[in-house]
Design a protein around this motif. Structure first.
Motif, PDB file in Angstrom:
ATOM      1  N   PRO A  51     -54.815  35.721  87.296  1.00 42.72           N
ATOM      2  CA  PRO A  51     -54.858  34.412  86.303  1.00 42.72           C
ATOM      3  C   PRO A  51     -53.728  33.923  85.785  1.00 42.72           C
ATOM      4  CG  PRO A  51     -56.790  36.063  85.838  1.00 42.72           C
ATOM      5  CD  PRO A  51     -55.942  36.696  86.849  1.00 42.72           C
ATOM      6  N   GLY A  52     -53.424  32.808  86.069  1.00 43.00           N
ATOM      7  CA  GLY A  52     -52.160  32.095  85.547  1.00 43.00           C
ATOM      8  C   GLY A  52     -50.910  32.079  86.174  1.00 43.00           C
ATOM      9  N   LEU A  53     -50.885  32.950  87.599  1.00 43.12           N
ATOM     10  CA  LEU A  53     -49.922  33.200  88.408  1.00 43.12           C
ATOM     11  C   LEU A  53     -50.253  32.357  89.417  1.00 43.12           C
ATOM     12  CD1 LEU A  53     -48.992  36.867  87.702  1.00 43.12           C
ATOM     13  CD2 LEU A  53     -48.108  34.843  86.697  1.00 43.12           C
ATOM     14  N   LEU A  58     -45.981  36.569  93.606  1.00 43.47           N
ATOM     15  CA  LEU A  58     -46.326  37.825  94.465  1.00 43.47           C
ATOM     16  C   LEU A  58     -45.315  38.358  95.164  1.00 43.47           C
ATOM     17  CD1 LEU A  58     -49.854  36.854  95.608  1.00 43.47           C
ATOM     18  CD2 LEU A  58     -49.253  38.008  93.399  1.00 43.47           C
ATOM     19  N   LEU A  59     -45.026  39.630  95.017  1.00 41.17           N
ATOM     20  CA  LEU A  59     -44.142  40.347  96.122  1.00 41.17           C
ATOM     21  C   LEU A  59     -45.067  41.240  97.159  1.00 41.17           C
ATOM     22  CD1 LEU A  59     -41.520  41.915  93.583  1.00 41.17           C
ATOM     23  CD2 LEU A  59     -41.218  39.780  94.936  1.00 41.17           C
ATOM     24  N   ALA A  76     -47.632  41.764  91.467  1.00 39.27           N
ATOM     25  CA  ALA A  76     -47.561  40.374  90.739  1.00 39.27           C
ATOM     26  C   ALA A  76     -46.679  40.609  89.490  1.00 39.27           C
ATOM     27  CB  ALA A  76     -48.843  40.041  90.072  1.00 39.27           C
ATOM     28  N   ARG A  77     -45.636  39.697  89.774  1.00 35.92           N
ATOM     29  CA  ARG A  77     -44.623  39.774  88.724  1.00 35.92           C
ATOM     30  C   ARG A  77     -44.966  38.878  87.397  1.00 35.92           C
ATOM     31  NH1 ARG A  77     -39.570  37.426  92.148  1.00 35.92           N
ATOM     32  NH2 ARG A  77     -41.348  36.069  92.750  1.00 35.92           N
ATOM     33  N   TRP A  85     -44.772  43.909  85.429  1.00 36.69           N
ATOM     34  CA  TRP A  85     -45.317  43.939  86.927  1.00 36.69           C
ATOM     35  C   TRP A  85     -46.664  44.490  86.921  1.00 36.69           C
ATOM     36  CZ3 TRP A  85     -41.044  45.285  91.046  1.00 36.69           C
ATOM     37  CH2 TRP A  85     -40.038  44.279  90.933  1.00 36.69           C
ATOM     38  N   TRP A  86     -47.397  43.684  87.709  1.00 34.68           N
ATOM     39  CA  TRP A  86     -48.923  44.451  87.994  1.00 34.68           C
ATOM     40  C   TRP A  86     -48.823  44.810  89.347  1.00 34.68           C
ATOM     41  CZ3 TRP A  86     -53.186  44.909  84.876  1.00 34.68           C
ATOM     42  CH2 TRP A  86     -54.500  45.428  85.598  1.00 34.68           C
TER      43      TRP A  86
END
Ligand code: COA
Length: 165
Positions: A51-53, A58-59, A76-77, A85-86
């Motif tokens: 959410p929000g990205l 994404l990497l 996900a940065r 970072w997720w």
């Protein structure tokens, strides 16, 4: 681990390589989504942003042991905070598990993150995946919160773990 690296991958160039990896790792995909991998799973690996990205945040990497694609990683940065970072997924081919490649992969993720002044790494682990929970605790992650399945979710209870860098 010599010879191990994270190589950036794109959906355009590497979707079929990623699909083949997920077929080899059907055990985990089936645990997560309840059936064998499909092209939709690969599509969401490349495009599903928290959410929000957006996908720009994404990497995606292939875990390469020499010429062999041993696994895949998605990050996900900036989720859930700008300096976090997720880790969306670390998935190794079963033939490459249990001999330190996962540990070395997390080491490379930590190196990348530290170089970019990331404050902490976070991820969620399925409650139904106790070996992965053990693995992440070994890597220095700590339980952050427990996320119960909701009527709208995929039915999995999850632990959210965090590791300050
Ligand atoms: C979890 C995973 C990334 C760990 O990588 P690995 O290279 O197998 O792990 P390492 O050899 O570096 O570390 C060993 C630890 O990993 C875990 N592990 C080892 N083999 C494993 C396997 N086949 N499946 C799950 N976890 C395993 C164990 O906790 C092990 O600890 P131990 O040696 O005390 O028993 C990898 O096994 C994997 O891709 N599993 C399936 C997908 C998955 O669960 N991903 C995590 C989602 S949150």
């Amino acid at each position: 681990m010599p010879g191990l690296k994270l190589s950036p991958i794109t959906q355009t160039e590497h979707a079929s390589d990623v699909f083949n990896l997920t077929l080899r790792a059907t055990d985990y995909v089936t645990l997560e989504i309840g059936h064998a991998p499909t092209h939709d799973f690969v599509d969401s690996f490349f495009t599903a942003a928290p959410p929000g990205l957006t996908t720009d945040d994404l990497l995606h990497f292939a875990v390469m042991e020499g010429p062999a694609m041993a696994g895949i990683v998605c990050i996900a940065r900036g989720y859930e905070f700008p300096n976090d970072w997720w880790i969306g997924l670390v998935l190794l081919d079963p033939a490459f598990r249990g001999r330190g490649i996962g540990t070395a992969t997390v080491g490379l993720i930590k190196e990348h993150a530290t170089a970019q002044a990331v404050a902490s790494l976070k991820l969620s682990v399925l409650e139904a995946n106790p070996r992965a929970m053990h693995f992440w605790i070994q890597q220095g992650f700590l339980p952050h919160r427990y996320a119960l399945a909701t009527p709208d979710s995929d039915g999995h209870n999850r632990w959210v773990l965090t590791c300050d860098l």
